[in-house]
Design a protein around this motif. Structure first.
Motif, PDB file in Angstrom:
ATOM      1  N   SER A 161       1.705   6.359   9.220  1.00 43.72           N
ATOM      2  CA  SER A 161       0.952   6.904   8.096  1.00 43.72           C
ATOM      3  C   SER A 161       1.874   7.418   6.998  1.00 43.72           C
ATOM      4  CB  SER A 161       0.048   8.046   8.578  1.00 43.72           C
ATOM      5  OG  SER A 161      -0.689   8.578   7.512  1.00 43.72           O
ATOM      6  N   ALA A 162       2.998   7.999   7.390  1.00 41.93           N
ATOM      7  CA  ALA A 162       3.951   8.525   6.399  1.00 41.93           C
ATOM      8  C   ALA A 162       4.482   7.401   5.515  1.00 41.93           C
ATOM      9  CB  ALA A 162       5.104   9.234   7.109  1.00 41.93           C
ATOM     10  N   TYR A 163       4.823   6.270   6.136  1.00 42.97           N
ATOM     11  CA  TYR A 163       5.348   5.168   5.330  1.00 42.97           C
ATOM     12  C   TYR A 163       4.258   4.572   4.436  1.00 42.97           C
ATOM     13  CZ  TYR A 163       8.130   1.311   3.737  1.00 42.97           C
ATOM     14  OH  TYR A 163       8.806   0.448   2.921  1.00 42.97           O
ATOM     15  N   LEU A 164       3.053   4.431   4.965  1.00 41.33           N
ATOM     16  CA  LEU A 164       1.948   3.911   4.159  1.00 41.33           C
ATOM     17  C   LEU A 164       1.673   4.819   2.955  1.00 41.33           C
ATOM     18  CD1 LEU A 164      -0.522   2.710   6.929  1.00 41.33           C
ATOM     19  CD2 LEU A 164       0.582   1.270   5.208  1.00 41.33           C
ATOM     20  N   THR A 165       1.728   6.129   3.185  1.00 48.02           N
ATOM     21  CA  THR A 165       1.503   7.078   2.096  1.00 48.02           C
ATOM     22  C   THR A 165       2.614   6.989   1.060  1.00 48.02           C
ATOM     23  OG1 THR A 165       0.390   8.566   3.657  1.00 48.02           O
ATOM     24  CG2 THR A 165       1.070   9.499   1.548  1.00 48.02           C
ATOM     25  N   LEU A 166       3.845   6.847   1.529  1.00 45.14           N
ATOM     26  CA  LEU A 166       4.982   6.683   0.613  1.00 45.14           C
ATOM     27  C   LEU A 166       4.825   5.414  -0.211  1.00 45.14           C
ATOM     28  CD1 LEU A 166       7.835   7.571  -0.330  1.00 45.14           C
ATOM     29  CD2 LEU A 166       8.755   6.162   1.529  1.00 45.14           C
ATOM     30  N   ALA A 167       4.448   4.318   0.442  1.00 47.30           N
ATOM     31  CA  ALA A 167       4.255   3.052  -0.262  1.00 47.30           C
ATOM     32  C   ALA A 167       3.104   3.144  -1.255  1.00 47.30           C
ATOM     33  CB  ALA A 167       4.000   1.930   0.742  1.00 47.30           C
ATOM     34  N   LEU A 168       2.051   3.865  -0.875  1.00 47.49           N
ATOM     35  CA  LEU A 168       0.925   4.068  -1.782  1.00 47.49           C
ATOM     36  C   LEU A 168       1.379   4.807  -3.036  1.00 47.49           C
ATOM     37  CD1 LEU A 168      -2.161   3.898  -2.266  1.00 47.49           C
ATOM     38  CD2 LEU A 168      -2.363   6.077  -1.051  1.00 47.49           C
ATOM     39  N   TYR A 169       2.244   5.775  -2.849  1.00 52.40           N
ATOM     40  CA  TYR A 169       2.739   6.570  -3.972  1.00 52.40           C
ATOM     41  C   TYR A 169       3.680   5.763  -4.873  1.00 52.40           C
ATOM     42  CZ  TYR A 169       5.222  10.261  -6.505  1.00 52.40           C
ATOM     43  OH  TYR A 169       5.780  11.043  -7.483  1.00 52.40           O
ATOM     44  N   PRO A 184       5.588  -8.728   5.978  1.00 54.96           N
ATOM     45  CA  PRO A 184       5.555  -7.739   7.061  1.00 54.96           C
ATOM     46  C   PRO A 184       5.878  -8.316   8.432  1.00 54.96           C
ATOM     47  CG  PRO A 184       3.334  -8.190   6.249  1.00 54.96           C
ATOM     48  CD  PRO A 184       4.283  -8.830   5.298  1.00 54.96           C
ATOM     49  N   VAL A 185       5.468  -9.565   8.689  1.00 54.01           N
ATOM     50  CA  VAL A 185       5.800 -10.177   9.980  1.00 54.01           C
ATOM     51  C   VAL A 185       7.308 -10.402  10.075  1.00 54.01           C
ATOM     52  CG1 VAL A 185       5.550 -12.231  11.417  1.00 54.01           C
ATOM     53  CG2 VAL A 185       3.537 -11.227  10.336  1.00 54.01           C
ATOM     54  N   LEU A 186       7.911 -10.853   8.966  1.00 56.56           N
ATOM     55  CA  LEU A 186       9.362 -11.034   8.931  1.00 56.56           C
ATOM     56  C   LEU A 186      10.076  -9.716   9.184  1.00 56.56           C
ATOM     57  CD1 LEU A 186      11.909 -12.742   8.313  1.00 56.56           C
ATOM     58  CD2 LEU A 186      11.564 -12.169   5.889  1.00 56.56           C
ATOM     59  N   GLY A 187       9.645  -8.664   8.507  1.00 59.77           N
ATOM     60  CA  GLY A 187      10.262  -7.352   8.698  1.00 59.77           C
ATOM     61  C   GLY A 187      10.087  -6.825  10.111  1.00 59.77           C
ATOM     62  N   TRP A 188       8.898  -7.039  10.676  1.00 57.65           N
ATOM     63  CA  TRP A 188       8.621  -6.580  12.040  1.00 57.65           C
ATOM     64  C   TRP A 188       9.506  -7.306  13.048  1.00 57.65           C
ATOM     65  CZ3 TRP A 188       5.246  -2.746  13.719  1.00 57.65           C
ATOM     66  CH2 TRP A 188       5.050  -2.688  15.103  1.00 57.65           C
ATOM     67  N   GLY A 242       0.523  -2.693   2.302  1.00 60.18           N
ATOM     68  CA  GLY A 242      -0.118  -3.545   3.296  1.00 60.18           C
ATOM     69  C   GLY A 242       0.336  -3.173   4.693  1.00 60.18           C
ATOM     70  N   LEU A 243       1.520  -3.651   5.054  1.00 59.48           N
ATOM     71  CA  LEU A 243       2.192  -3.361   6.326  1.00 59.48           C
ATOM     72  C   LEU A 243       1.521  -4.027   7.520  1.00 59.48           C
ATOM     73  CD1 LEU A 243       4.770  -1.799   6.925  1.00 59.48           C
ATOM     74  CD2 LEU A 243       3.396   0.154   7.593  1.00 59.48           C
ATOM     75  N   GLY A 246       9.995  -6.022  -1.199  1.00 57.31           N
ATOM     76  CA  GLY A 246      10.973  -5.251  -0.434  1.00 57.31           C
ATOM     77  C   GLY A 246      10.327  -4.160   0.397  1.00 57.31           C
ATOM     78  N   PHE A 247       9.330  -3.499  -0.167  1.00 55.47           N
ATOM     79  CA  PHE A 247       8.630  -2.445   0.571  1.00 55.47           C
ATOM     80  C   PHE A 247       7.912  -2.993   1.791  1.00 55.47           C
ATOM     81  CE2 PHE A 247       9.439   1.023  -2.242  1.00 55.47           C
ATOM     82  CZ  PHE A 247       9.024   2.158  -1.568  1.00 55.47           C
ATOM     83  N   GLU A 248       7.335  -4.184   1.676  1.00 59.11           N
ATOM     84  CA  GLU A 248       6.623  -4.769   2.808  1.00 59.11           C
ATOM     85  C   GLU A 248       7.591  -5.161   3.924  1.00 59.11           C
ATOM     86  OE1 GLU A 248       3.307  -5.171   3.531  1.00 59.11           O
ATOM     87  OE2 GLU A 248       3.077  -3.824   1.825  1.00 59.11           O
ATOM     88  N   ILE A 249       8.697  -5.791   3.556  1.00 60.96           N
ATOM     89  CA  ILE A 249       9.669  -6.224   4.567  1.00 60.96           C
ATOM     90  C   ILE A 249      10.370  -5.018   5.200  1.00 60.96           C
ATOM     91  CG2 ILE A 249      11.802  -7.514   4.974  1.00 60.96           C
ATOM     92  CD1 ILE A 249      10.966  -9.397   2.712  1.00 60.96           C
ATOM     93  N   ILE A 250      10.912  -4.159   4.344  1.00 58.18           N
ATOM     94  CA  ILE A 250      11.644  -2.997   4.847  1.00 58.18           C
ATOM     95  C   ILE A 250      10.719  -2.049   5.603  1.00 58.18           C
ATOM     96  CG2 ILE A 250      12.960  -0.944   4.175  1.00 58.18           C
ATOM     97  CD1 ILE A 250      14.017  -2.608   1.793  1.00 58.18           C
ATOM     98  N   GLY A 251       9.493  -1.907   5.095  1.00 60.70           N
ATOM     99  CA  GLY A 251       8.541  -1.016   5.746  1.00 60.70           C
ATOM    100  C   GLY A 251       8.225  -1.456   7.158  1.00 60.70           C
TER     101      GLY A 251
END
Length: 283
Positions: A199-207, A242-246, A213-214, A168-173
Motif C-alpha cells: 500500500s505504501a508503494y501504491l500511495t507513493l506512485a499515486l502521489y 510489472p510482470v518483468l519487474g516482479w 498499476g502494479l 520506470g515506476f511500474e517496473i521498479i515498483g
C-alpha cells in the motif's frame, strides 16, 4: 453523535458499507464453494480465484471515494486493510497474475493450474466493474457518493509524469515489492506488514505518477478501456512492465524451482508407495 451526523463522514460510511457487502458476499460464495464443490481437480481452485478476484477488484472501485474525500493517508490505510482482509478471507487466492507467472516460470506451478488461475483472474477482472456499478446503482438513493459514481461512466487517465517515468515506476515498483515481500516473509513477526508495504508503494506512485498499476489484474479491472492510453500501451505498461519487474525481483532474491529427485530417490519413493498400498490392502 456529531460523528454520526457530520456530512464529512458520510462517504466513509458508504465505503465501509460497500466493503462489508462485497466481502460478505465473497465469503458466502466461498463457503458455498467449499461445501458443494469438490477439492479434486481445479474447479474449486478456479472458483476461489474467481471470487477473490471479483471481490478485490470490486473494492478498488470504491477506493476512489476514500481518496477523493480523505486524501493520501486514508487511501494508504484503506488499501493496507483491504489487502490484510483479503489475506484472511481469500482462501489462498492470488488475485494477481505476477506471482503465478513467477511460479509457472520457475516450475513450481503446472500448466493446468496456471491456466485455471489466470483464466479465473481475467474473468473476475471483467466482472468487477459490473458488480461495482450494480452496488452503486442500488445504493444511490442512500449515498450521494454512490449516486455520483453510478452516474459517472467516464474514465480518463491523467498522468503526472512522462511515459518513461511511469514505466520506470511500474517496473521498479514490482521489483521492490517482490524483494520486500521476500524479506518480510523471512521474518514471521513482520509478515503482517506486507499489505502495508504494498500500500505504501501504491500511495507513493499515486502521489508521484498519478495512475499506479502494479497488479495487472487490478489494473485491467479498473483502467482497461479508459481514455488517455491505447490498448497496446496499456498492455506494455500495466502487464509487461510489472510482470518483468516482479520476475526480476524473484531472480534477485534467489527464487528456486522444485528440487529434482535423483533416480534412486524416485525408485525409493515408488517402493514406499507400493508398500503403503500393500499395507492398506492387508488392513
Amino acid at each position: 453523535m456529531d460523528a454520526l451526523t457530520n456530512e464529512y463522514y458520510f462517504p466513509l460510511y458508504s465505503a465501509l458499507g460497500y466493503f462489508t457487502l462485497v466481502f460478505g458476499l465473497g465469503e458466502i460464495s466461498r463457503i458455498l464453494t467449499s461445501k458443494y464443490v469438490s477439492s479434486r481437480g481445479n474447479s474449486q481452485l478456479f472458483l476461489y480465484e474467481l471470487i477473490g478476484t471479483i471481490q478485490m477488484c470490486t473494492c478498488v472501485y470504491e477506493n476512489g471515494i476514500i481518496f477523493k474525500n480523505y486524501g493520501f493517508s486514508a487511501i494508504f490505510l484503506c488499501v493496507g486493510l483491504l489487502l490484510t482482509a483479503g489475506g484472511i478471507f481469500n482462501r489462498g487466492a492470488w488475485t494477481n497474475c505476477a506471482p503465478i507467472f513467477e511460479q509457472f516460470i520457475f516450475g513450481n506451478l503446472g500448466s493446468s493450474k496456471f491456466i485455471t488461475i489466470l483464466s479465473a483472474q481475467l474473468i473476475g477482472a471483467a466482472f468487477a466493474s459490473k458488480v461495482a456499478y450494480l452496488i452503486w446503482n442500488l445504493t444511490a438513493p442512500y449515498s450521494a457518493a454512490h449516486l455520483e459514481n453510478a452516474s459517472n461512466l467516464d474514465c480518463v487517465l491523467h498522468y503526472k509524469q512522462s511515459a518513461g517515468i511511469v514505466i520506470g515506476f511500474e517496473i521498479i515498483g514490482a521489483f521492490v515489492v517482490r524483494v520486500v515481500v521476500s524479506l518480510l516473509l523471512n521474518r514471521p513477526a513482520l509478515i503482517k506488514l506486507i499489505p502495508f508495504a504494498i500500500s505504501a508503494y501504491l500511495t507513493l506512485a499515486l502521489y508521484i505518477v498519478g495512475v499506479p498499476g502494479l497488479n495487472p489484474i487490478v489494473a485491467t479491472a479498473r483502467l482497461y478501456g479508459c481514455q488517455g492510453i491505447d490498448n497496446t500501451s496499456f498492455m506494455i505498461l500495466y502487464w509487461f512492465c510489472p510482470v518483468l519487474g516482479w520476475l526480476a525481483g524473484a531472480y534477485f532474491v534467489g527464487q528456486k524451482g522444485p528440487v529434482k529427485k535423483t533416480a534412486k530417490e524416485v525408485k525409493a519413493a515408488k517402493k514406499e508407495k507400493k508398500a503403503a498400498a500393500a499395507a492398506k490392502k492387508s488392513d
